[in-house]
Design a protein around this motif. Structure first.
Motif, short mmCIF file in Angstrom:
data_model
loop_
_atom_site.label_atom_id
_atom_site.label_comp_id
_atom_site.label_asym_id
_atom_site.label_seq_id
_atom_site.Cartn_x
_atom_site.Cartn_y
_atom_site.Cartn_z
N ALA A 329 1.02 -1.01 -0.51
CA ALA A 329 -0.18 0.10 -0.47
C ALA A 329 0.96 0.84 0.13
CB ALA A 329 -1.26 0.17 0.98
N TRP A 330 1.70 1.31 -1.34
CA TRP A 330 2.78 2.54 -1.11
C TRP A 330 2.06 3.87 -0.75
CZ3 TRP A 330 6.10 -0.78 -1.26
CH2 TRP A 330 6.05 -1.94 -2.44
N GLY A 331 0.98 4.38 -1.76
CA GLY A 331 0.34 5.50 -1.46
C GLY A 331 0.16 5.57 -0.09
N ALA A 332 -0.87 4.34 0.73
CA ALA A 332 -1.14 4.81 2.23
C ALA A 332 -0.03 4.87 2.86
CB ALA A 332 -1.31 2.79 2.75
N GLY A 333 1.12 4.54 2.18
CA GLY A 333 2.15 4.49 2.65
C GLY A 333 2.98 6.22 3.53
N ILE A 334 3.00 6.64 2.19
CA ILE A 334 3.30 8.69 1.66
C ILE A 334 2.65 9.33 2.13
CG2 ILE A 334 3.40 9.90 0.22
CD1 ILE A 334 5.79 7.45 0.23
N PHE A 335 0.76 8.90 2.85
CA PHE A 335 0.14 9.03 3.04
C PHE A 335 -0.08 9.45 4.72
CE2 PHE A 335 -5.14 9.48 4.18
CZ PHE A 335 -4.70 10.66 4.07
N HIS A 336 0.54 8.25 5.61
CA HIS A 336 0.53 8.31 7.02
C HIS A 336 1.69 9.24 6.90
CE1 HIS A 336 -0.29 7.54 10.58
NE2 HIS A 336 0.81 6.62 10.47
N LEU A 337 2.81 9.18 5.80
CA LEU A 337 3.62 9.55 6.09
C LEU A 337 3.63 11.39 6.42
CD1 LEU A 337 6.85 9.06 4.42
CD2 LEU A 337 6.58 11.20 4.58
N GLY A 390 -6.31 8.46 15.98
CA GLY A 390 -6.85 8.61 14.82
C GLY A 390 -8.23 8.41 14.47
N ILE A 391 -8.88 9.59 15.64
CA ILE A 391 -9.82 10.46 15.25
C ILE A 391 -10.34 11.12 14.77
CG2 ILE A 391 -11.54 11.09 17.25
CD1 ILE A 391 -10.55 8.72 18.63
N PRO A 392 -11.80 10.65 13.91
CA PRO A 392 -12.42 11.14 12.59
C PRO A 392 -12.51 12.59 13.38
CG PRO A 392 -13.66 9.34 13.22
CD PRO A 392 -12.40 9.75 13.97
N PRO A 393 -13.11 13.85 12.93
CA PRO A 393 -11.72 14.08 10.74
C PRO A 393 -10.80 13.82 11.77
CG PRO A 393 -13.11 15.88 11.82
CD PRO A 393 -13.05 15.12 13.34
N PHE A 394 -9.60 14.47 12.26
CA PHE A 394 -8.36 14.96 11.66
C PHE A 394 -7.51 13.80 10.99
CE2 PHE A 394 -9.48 15.59 16.05
CZ PHE A 394 -10.00 17.34 16.34
N SER A 395 -6.59 14.55 10.76
CA SER A 395 -5.56 13.70 8.84
C SER A 395 -4.85 11.87 9.73
CB SER A 395 -4.53 14.34 8.81
OG SER A 395 -3.79 14.94 10.25
N GLY A 396 -4.88 12.23 10.87
CA GLY A 396 -4.00 10.92 11.35
C GLY A 396 -4.83 9.56 10.94
N PHE A 397 -6.51 9.59 11.52
CA PHE A 397 -7.58 8.83 11.35
C PHE A 397 -7.52 8.74 10.28
CE2 PHE A 397 -11.59 9.07 9.45
CZ PHE A 397 -12.31 7.34 9.20
N PHE A 398 -7.26 9.47 8.55
CA PHE A 398 -7.18 8.80 7.43
C PHE A 398 -6.17 7.52 6.78
CE2 PHE A 398 -9.78 12.25 7.45
CZ PHE A 398 -11.19 12.34 7.17
N SER A 399 -5.29 8.30 7.72
CA SER A 399 -4.04 7.73 6.70
C SER A 399 -4.09 6.37 6.82
CB SER A 399 -3.25 8.65 7.47
OG SER A 399 -2.53 8.69 8.31
N LYS A 400 -4.62 6.36 8.66
CA LYS A 400 -4.19 4.94 9.68
C LYS A 400 -4.84 3.65 9.01
CE LYS A 400 -2.99 5.50 13.57
NZ LYS A 400 -3.16 5.91 15.81
N ASP A 401 -6.17 5.37 9.28
CA ASP A 401 -6.93 3.81 8.52
C ASP A 401 -7.28 3.37 7.15
OD1 ASP A 401 -10.11 2.88 9.17
OD2 ASP A 401 -10.33 3.21 7.59
#
Lengths: 628, 101
Positions: A329-337, A390-401
């Motif tokens: 999940a390359w995109g997810a990795g960069i997104f979480h980065l 990882g609580i929505p709607p903060f950014s960490g939620f989306f990337s971790k999810d």
């Protein structure tokens, strides 16, 4: 596109200028040079992003050849920059978050002796990191790779008169160096297999040159991953990052949270075409990532030092990123980065603000009740904490999810469960940190009376505010419920290059997965709140606490099994060196000296004696002559 | 009647040995100096003797060179001795031991 050159070059010039003349210029000019070069580099990166956006998706990969660096036989290494969506995304993070941290540093380091030195190091770091992300081949990347390692060492040991800081710098350098050996061997192997280290060729030829699952691909990927574990503080080379918190807090935010430690993730995404040829190596990456994520989250639970909690949290979140790239999940990795760069930098800057307010203390047991005197810092920390949990709607939620669902859909149910457990622990430890720092009764140490906690100056608050906004809205970059997110779409040309068509994302059960992960995060928050704020639940045993506080005794095992024997061997060799080798050398010199002194007694100064010697000599020659 | 050559050579050897002994055992710089002259003249005697034996004059020519050089040497040597005496109030060679190690 040749102006891409100026993106890393400007901070490099800033380093030279501040290093040479910063002290003479004074603080104001040093700060302007330090921040200004990075700000202009950010503007250039934005320009690159816009220029790439104007191109058709297939053409969004441009090579900027600066000059021919060196060649040997059939191997040719140009000094080449690669401008494509991936490198520009990273450049934006490095210059954007880095620029904010530069500005924050102006306030944080205002009273420091080494103000100009600090900014010159910070600029050098930015230049090295930009070289790393913009590199067009592995060798140029290695320049940046080593450069950021050097700057990490310089900045961890910035207050080098403190023994703890000096030894932490050395530790970070040596441990990452261990990984760098693997990285270097990986580069050699890549050159051996492909005949070049160019990323374009590596991506294009991976399928043809590397048999799927073959030994060559696996060894190559594992060697490169060893480099990544060193740089990105993963098991088994994670041990340096917590100690690296001895450096100034903005440095921790920039180098040891937002940028340098993500270099390993970036490198794997950059070489994803190669990694796809080695499923076993990817499995290793994913498992190491998941285990690191879980372990580091456990250790963060019992840590009492605010910055070290965040350090373990960084190790844990980096584990998530490796977990993501390990399952492809390359995109997810960069997104979480990206989102991690936002919220972890925010958390660190908030922690720096707390330290600033309290005059430098990082022990959470001496804090408490700081939400009242430091409302803005508390709010910033809370936003970062929600994103981390990882609580929505903060950014960490989306990337971790996105990472969790990628694991689930990839069939790695065990890894998904591990990551989910780590997510729950993440929520608990960050609530604990928040509660201990900002809630509860104030716990003033004896000397606080004269020094009431005060909110940070505006120059420190402004970057925190910007990062807080980015943390809140950063999720839109990768909103991926139904269609690929903006970041995914932007990165698609790079990521599809070696992978062939991207498999259609299965969205079945996505809602349930999201509900589960949010539920775990909320339960974690609740548990943390009950235990640490309300003291409603009494848990834990002494033994488990000890076990966690010593990080499962991994580092103690290293000390006993590796550091100890090496130390005693070194001590033995030192004695041998001093007594035997040095003894032999100085002994020889002393013997010659003594011989000269003794022989000088032959020179009595008596003329008659010299004449006798002459006579004896003549007689001997005569005797020889006659007897012949 | 002429004295045979070996007698001259024996005398020359005796003079040379005497001069050598003088250089080695005497302490006064002046006497050492005179002993050196004695050695030179012993050699001169040898040269003249052999010149006569061989019926050639080159030995006698060398003697003239030796005399001239000895004269020059006397000038310099005496000057050195005078200077040593002025500086150290002695001409005892054993007192002049600046080169002692």
């Amino acid at each position: 596109m040749t102006y891409a050159l100026w993106v890393p070059l400007l901070p490099l010039l800033g380093w030279a200028a501040n290093g040479l003349w910063g002290r003479r210029w004074g603080r104001w000019a040093a700060a302007v040079v330090g921040c200004g070069t990075v700000a202009v580099a950010f503007a250039l990166a934005v320009a690159l992003r816009l220029a790439l956006g104007a191109l058709p998706p297939e053409g969004r990969s441009l090579q900027v050849d600066l000059y021919h660096w060196f060649g040997a036989g059939s191997i040719d290494v140009p000094m080449r920059l690669l401008v494509d969506p991936l490198s520009v995304t990273m450049a934006l993070i490095v210059t954007g978050v880095g620029g904010l941290i530069h500005i924050y540093s102006v306030g944080y380091m205002a009273d420091d002796e080494g103000f100009a030195r600090y900014f010159s190091y910070l600029n050098l770091f930015t230049a090295a990191m930009l070289t790393l992300v913009l590199a067009g081949n592995l060798v140029v990347m290695f320049i940046g790779w080593e450069g950021v390692g050097l700057c990490s060492y310089l900045l961890i040991a910035f207050w080098f008169t403190r023994p703890a800081a000096a030894s932490a710098g050395v530790k970070a350098f040596l441990v990452t160096r261990l990984g760098d050996v693997g990285f270097l061997l990986g580069i050699f192997l890549a050159v051996g297999i492909f005949g070049t280290a160019d990323f374009g060729v590596l991506t294009r030829d991976a399928q043809a040159r590397l048999p799927l699952g073959g030994a060559a691909a696996t060894v190559l990927c594992l060697l490169l991953f060893l480099g990544a574990t060193g740089k990105s503080a993963q098991l088994p080379l994670y041990i340096w990052l917590a100690d690296a918190m001895e450096g100034p807090t903005p440095v921790s935010a920039l180098i040891h949270a937002a940028t340098m430690v993500t270099a390993g993730v970036f490198m794997i995404v950059r070489l994803h075409a190669v990694y796809l040829r080695a499923p076993l190596a990817m499995e290793v990456v994913a498992v190491v990532g998941a285990v690191t994520a879980l372990f580091a989250a456990c250790w963060a639970l019992v840590e009492n030092d605010l910055k070290r909690v965040l350090a373990y949290s960084t190790i844990s979140q980096l584990g998530y990123m490796f977990l993501a790239v390990g399952v492809g999940a390359w995109g997810a990795g960069i997104f979480h980065l990206t989102s991690h760069a936002f919220f972890k930098a925010l958390l660190f800057l908030a922690a720096g603000s707390v330290m600033h307010a309290l005059g430098g203390t990082t022990d959470m047991r001496e804090m408490g009740g700081l939400a009242r005197p430091l409302p803005r810092t508390a709010a910033a920390f809370a936003i970062g904490a929600f994103a981390l949990a990882g609580i929505p709607p903060f950014s960490g939620f989306f990337s971790k999810d996105e990472i969790l669902s990628a694991d689930f859909h990839d069939g790695h149910i065990v890894l998904w469960a591990v990551a989910l457990a780590a997510a729950g622990l993440t929520a608990i430890y960050i609530v604990r940190a928040f509660v201990m720092t900002f809630l509860g009764p104030p716990r003033p140490p004896a000397d606080r009376a004269a020094h009431a906690p005060h909110e940070a100056p505006r120059i420190m608050a402004a970057p925190m505010a910007v990062l807080a906004v980015l943390t809140i809205i950063g999720g839109v970059l990768g909103w991926s419920f139904t269609s690929p997110g903006a970041l995914d779409r932007f990165l698609a040309p790079v990521l599809a290059a070696g992978a062939g068509p991207v498999p259609a994302e299965s969205t079945q059960g996505e809602g349930l997965l999201v509900a589960v992960s949010v539920g775990v995060a909320l339960v974690g928050l609740l548990i943390g709140w009950l235990i640490y704020d309300k003291h409603a639940v009494r848990t834990g045993s002494r033994m488990i606490h000890e076990w966690l506080a010593h990080q499962f005794y991994i580092e103690d095992a290293y000390n006993a099994l590796i550091v100890g024997p090496v130390r005693s061997t070194a001590r033995l060799l030192a004695v041998f060196d001093r007594d035997e080798l040095d003894g032999a050398v100085t002994g020889l010199g002393r013997t010659i000296g003594r011989a000269g002194r003794d022989l000088s007694h032959l020179e009595t100064g008596y003329l008659r004696q010299y004449a006798t010697y002459v006579l004896i000599g003549v007689l001997v020659i005569l005797a020889y002559w006659v007897s012949r | 009647m002429s004295v045979p050559a070996p007698f001259y050579l024996a005398l020359s050897a005796a003079l040379f040995a005497l001069g050598t002994l003088g250089v080695l055992v005497r302490r006064s710089a002046l006497v050492v100096f005179m002993s050196v002259e004695l050695m030179l003249n012993a050699v001169n005697l040898t040269l003249v003797t052999f010149a006569r034996v061989r019926g050639a004059v080159d030995g006698q020519i060398v003697v003239f060179f030796v005399l001239v050089v000895a004269a020059a040497e006397v000038v310099i040597g005496l000057a050195i001795i005078v200077n040593i005496f002025r500086a150290r109030d002695t001409v005892d060679v054993d007192d002049v031991d600046l080169l002692r190690g």
